[in-house]
Design a protein around this motif. Structure first.
Motif, PDB file in Angstrom:
ATOM      1  N   TYR A  84     -84.032 -81.934 -90.842  1.00 19.16           N
ATOM      2  CA  TYR A  84     -84.202 -80.961 -89.760  1.00 19.16           C
ATOM      3  C   TYR A  84     -85.657 -80.913 -89.292  1.00 19.16           C
ATOM      4  N   ARG A  85     -86.591 -80.917 -90.247  1.00 17.39           N
ATOM      5  CA  ARG A  85     -88.012 -80.906 -89.862  1.00 17.39           C
ATOM      6  C   ARG A  85     -88.369 -82.170 -89.069  1.00 17.39           C
ATOM      7  N   GLU A  86     -87.858 -83.300 -89.534  1.00 20.36           N
ATOM      8  CA  GLU A  86     -88.170 -84.561 -88.850  1.00 20.36           C
ATOM      9  C   GLU A  86     -87.563 -84.581 -87.453  1.00 20.36           C
ATOM     10  N   LEU A  87     -86.361 -84.077 -87.287  1.00 20.69           N
ATOM     11  CA  LEU A  87     -85.745 -84.006 -85.962  1.00 20.69           C
ATOM     12  C   LEU A  87     -86.591 -83.172 -85.009  1.00 20.69           C
ATOM     13  N   GLU A  88     -87.119 -82.063 -85.500  1.00 18.21           N
ATOM     14  CA  GLU A  88     -87.971 -81.215 -84.663  1.00 18.21           C
ATOM     15  C   GLU A  88     -89.238 -81.955 -84.245  1.00 18.21           C
ATOM     16  N   ARG A  89     -89.865 -82.665 -85.196  1.00 19.65           N
ATOM     17  CA  ARG A  89     -91.073 -83.450 -84.870  1.00 19.65           C
ATOM     18  C   ARG A  89     -90.758 -84.533 -83.842  1.00 19.65           C
ATOM     19  N   LEU A  90     -89.644 -85.217 -84.041  1.00 16.81           N
ATOM     20  CA  LEU A  90     -89.262 -86.288 -83.113  1.00 16.81           C
ATOM     21  C   LEU A  90     -88.998 -85.737 -81.713  1.00 16.81           C
ATOM     22  N   ALA A  91     -88.406 -84.554 -81.646  1.00 14.07           N
ATOM     23  CA  ALA A  91     -88.172 -83.921 -80.339  1.00 14.07           C
ATOM     24  C   ALA A  91     -89.500 -83.554 -79.690  1.00 14.07           C
ATOM     25  N   GLN A  92     -90.428 -83.007 -80.470  1.00 11.84           N
ATOM     26  CA  GLN A  92     -91.749 -82.659 -79.931  1.00 11.84           C
ATOM     27  C   GLN A  92     -92.488 -83.894 -79.429  1.00 11.84           C
ATOM     28  N   ASP A  93     -92.285 -85.035 -80.117  1.00 11.57           N
ATOM     29  CA  ASP A  93     -92.955 -86.279 -79.737  1.00 11.57           C
ATOM     30  C   ASP A  93     -92.235 -87.021 -78.613  1.00 11.57           C
ATOM     31  N   GLY A  94     -91.098 -86.494 -78.165  1.00  8.36           N
ATOM     32  CA  GLY A  94     -90.358 -87.119 -77.082  1.00  8.36           C
ATOM     33  C   GLY A  94     -89.545 -88.337 -77.489  1.00  8.36           C
ATOM     34  N   LEU A  95     -89.334 -88.523 -78.795  1.00  4.03           N
ATOM     35  CA  LEU A  95     -88.578 -89.688 -79.263  1.00  4.03           C
ATOM     36  C   LEU A  95     -87.081 -89.403 -79.361  1.00  4.03           C
ATOM     37  N   VAL A  96     -86.740 -88.127 -79.458  1.00  6.00           N
ATOM     38  CA  VAL A  96     -85.337 -87.711 -79.379  1.00  6.00           C
ATOM     39  C   VAL A  96     -85.256 -86.540 -78.408  1.00  6.00           C
ATOM     40  N   GLN A  97     -84.079 -86.354 -77.879  1.00  2.00           N
ATOM     41  CA  GLN A  97     -83.832 -85.228 -76.982  1.00  2.00           C
ATOM     42  C   GLN A  97     -82.815 -84.326 -77.661  1.00  2.00           C
ATOM     43  N   PRO A 145     -72.590 -70.256 -85.234  1.00  2.00           N
ATOM     44  CA  PRO A 145     -73.895 -70.338 -84.563  1.00  2.00           C
ATOM     45  C   PRO A 145     -73.939 -71.565 -83.648  1.00  2.00           C
ATOM     46  N   ASN A 146     -74.729 -71.476 -82.596  1.00  2.00           N
ATOM     47  CA  ASN A 146     -74.915 -72.625 -81.716  1.00  2.00           C
ATOM     48  C   ASN A 146     -75.512 -73.769 -82.529  1.00  2.00           C
ATOM     49  N   LYS A 147     -75.237 -74.990 -82.096  1.00  2.00           N
ATOM     50  CA  LYS A 147     -75.821 -76.126 -82.803  1.00  2.00           C
ATOM     51  C   LYS A 147     -76.614 -76.979 -81.837  1.00  2.00           C
ATOM     52  N   ARG A 148     -77.582 -77.687 -82.408  1.00  2.00           N
ATOM     53  CA  ARG A 148     -78.408 -78.592 -81.611  1.00  2.00           C
ATOM     54  C   ARG A 148     -77.937 -80.009 -81.859  1.00  2.00           C
ATOM     55  N   MET A 149     -77.774 -80.737 -80.779  1.00  2.00           N
ATOM     56  CA  MET A 149     -77.357 -82.130 -80.829  1.00  2.00           C
ATOM     57  C   MET A 149     -78.541 -82.985 -80.406  1.00  2.00           C
ATOM     58  N   PHE A 150     -78.751 -84.081 -81.121  1.00  2.00           N
ATOM     59  CA  PHE A 150     -79.914 -84.935 -80.878  1.00  2.00           C
ATOM     60  C   PHE A 150     -79.477 -86.333 -80.463  1.00  2.00           C
ATOM     61  N   THR A 151     -80.203 -86.895 -79.503  1.00  2.00           N
ATOM     62  CA  THR A 151     -79.993 -88.279 -79.087  1.00  2.00           C
ATOM     63  C   THR A 151     -81.350 -88.960 -78.962  1.00  2.00           C
ATOM     64  N   LEU A 152     -81.318 -90.268 -79.073  1.00  2.00           N
ATOM     65  CA  LEU A 152     -82.539 -91.050 -78.874  1.00  2.00           C
ATOM     66  C   LEU A 152     -82.931 -91.057 -77.407  1.00  2.00           C
ATOM     67  N   THR A 153     -84.209 -90.997 -77.148  1.00  3.23           N
ATOM     68  CA  THR A 153     -84.714 -91.195 -75.793  1.00  3.23           C
ATOM     69  C   THR A 153     -85.095 -92.666 -75.652  1.00  3.23           C
ATOM     70  N   GLU A 154     -85.421 -93.067 -74.442  1.00  2.00           N
ATOM     71  CA  GLU A 154     -85.893 -94.447 -74.242  1.00  2.00           C
ATOM     72  C   GLU A 154     -87.169 -94.689 -75.056  1.00  2.00           C
ATOM     73  N   ALA A 155     -88.040 -93.678 -75.107  1.00  4.12           N
ATOM     74  CA  ALA A 155     -89.273 -93.815 -75.909  1.00  4.12           C
ATOM     75  C   ALA A 155     -88.918 -93.987 -77.387  1.00  4.12           C
ATOM     76  N   GLY A 156     -87.904 -93.273 -77.850  1.00  6.57           N
ATOM     77  CA  GLY A 156     -87.462 -93.408 -79.240  1.00  6.57           C
ATOM     78  C   GLY A 156     -86.908 -94.792 -79.516  1.00  6.57           C
ATOM     79  N   ARG A 157     -86.120 -95.306 -78.582  1.00  6.55           N
ATOM     80  CA  ARG A 157     -85.571 -96.665 -78.742  1.00  6.55           C
ATOM     81  C   ARG A 157     -86.692 -97.700 -78.765  1.00  6.55           C
ATOM     82  N   ALA A 158     -87.687 -97.524 -77.895  1.00  4.51           N
ATOM     83  CA  ALA A 158     -88.810 -98.464 -77.854  1.00  4.51           C
ATOM     84  C   ALA A 158     -89.616 -98.400 -79.148  1.00  4.51           C
ATOM     85  N   GLU A 159     -89.849 -97.197 -79.645  1.00  4.48           N
ATOM     86  CA  GLU A 159     -90.585 -97.027 -80.912  1.00  4.48           C
ATOM     87  C   GLU A 159     -89.833 -97.684 -82.066  1.00  4.48           C
TER      88      GLU A 159
END
Length: 187
Positions: free
Chosen positions: A41-54, A64-78
């Motif tokens: 969970y901590r890593e997902l938050e960092r990756l979202a802040q860095d723009g590597l996941v959305q 409770p509501n849930k958060r869904m994560f996907t790779l961004t183009e920047a994440g795929r490139a990284e």
């Protein structure tokens, strides 16, 4: 290597919540890169802040509501850049049981036997899980049919490494038990 790349690689499978990612880690990546749900969970938050996941929020009734994560183009490139680099260091095994084996002489052979039998139980459990995942992935196809038709072979190849690791773990444990039995017989 950091957990970052393991999480990015896991998200190649598609959108996932932190909970779903944690469950997939247990089956696929945990054998060679373990992480607790809190670390994920901590890593997902960092990756979202860095723009590597959305991240997007999914409204749920009665939960409770849930958060869904996907790779961004920047994440795929990284991730692609990371995959192209050679590993920074060779594989290192950190295994407490091996230290215990190193120190076992003069100790309790029955205690050592119990430790090995416990390891065998863990290895059998993981091997059963990995084989169930393999059957699910193959879906009645041969390995050759699956590998020639799937979009992604990486998850299957890492699964095969996990299966091989646990099979070798069992072989080693059986050999240790045989050596211990022989030593007790020689008395």
């Amino acid at each position: 290597m950091s957990l970052k790349y393991a999480v990015l690689a896991a998200l190649l499978e598609g959108e996932a919540s932190g909970y779903e990612l944690s469950k997939s880690f247990d089956v696929s990546l945990a054998n060679f890169w373990p992480a607790t749900p809190q670390q994920l969970y901590r890593e997902l938050e960092r990756l979202a802040q860095d723009g590597l996941v959305q991240a997007r929020t999914v409204q749920q009734e009665r939960r409770p509501n849930k958060r869904m994560f996907t790779l961004t183009e920047a994440g795929r490139a990284e991730l692609a850049a990371f995959a192209a680099e050679p590993p920074k260091r060779p594989t290192a095994v950190r295994d407490e049981l091996l230290i215990k084996m190193q120190a076992m002489d003069g100790g309790d052979p029955e205690g050592t036997r119990a430790l090995i039998e416990e390891r065998m139980g863990w290895a059998r459990g993981k091997l059963d899980r990995y084989r169930r995942v393999r059957r699910r992935l193959l879906g009645g196809r041969t390995e050759e049919e699956y590998l020639s038709s799937t979009d992604r072979v990486g998850p299957y190849l890492t699964l095969m490494a996990g299966i091989g690791f646990e099979e070798e773990n069992l072989r080693w444990c059986e050999r240790v038990l045989a050596v211990l039995a022989q030593r007790v017989a020689l008395g």
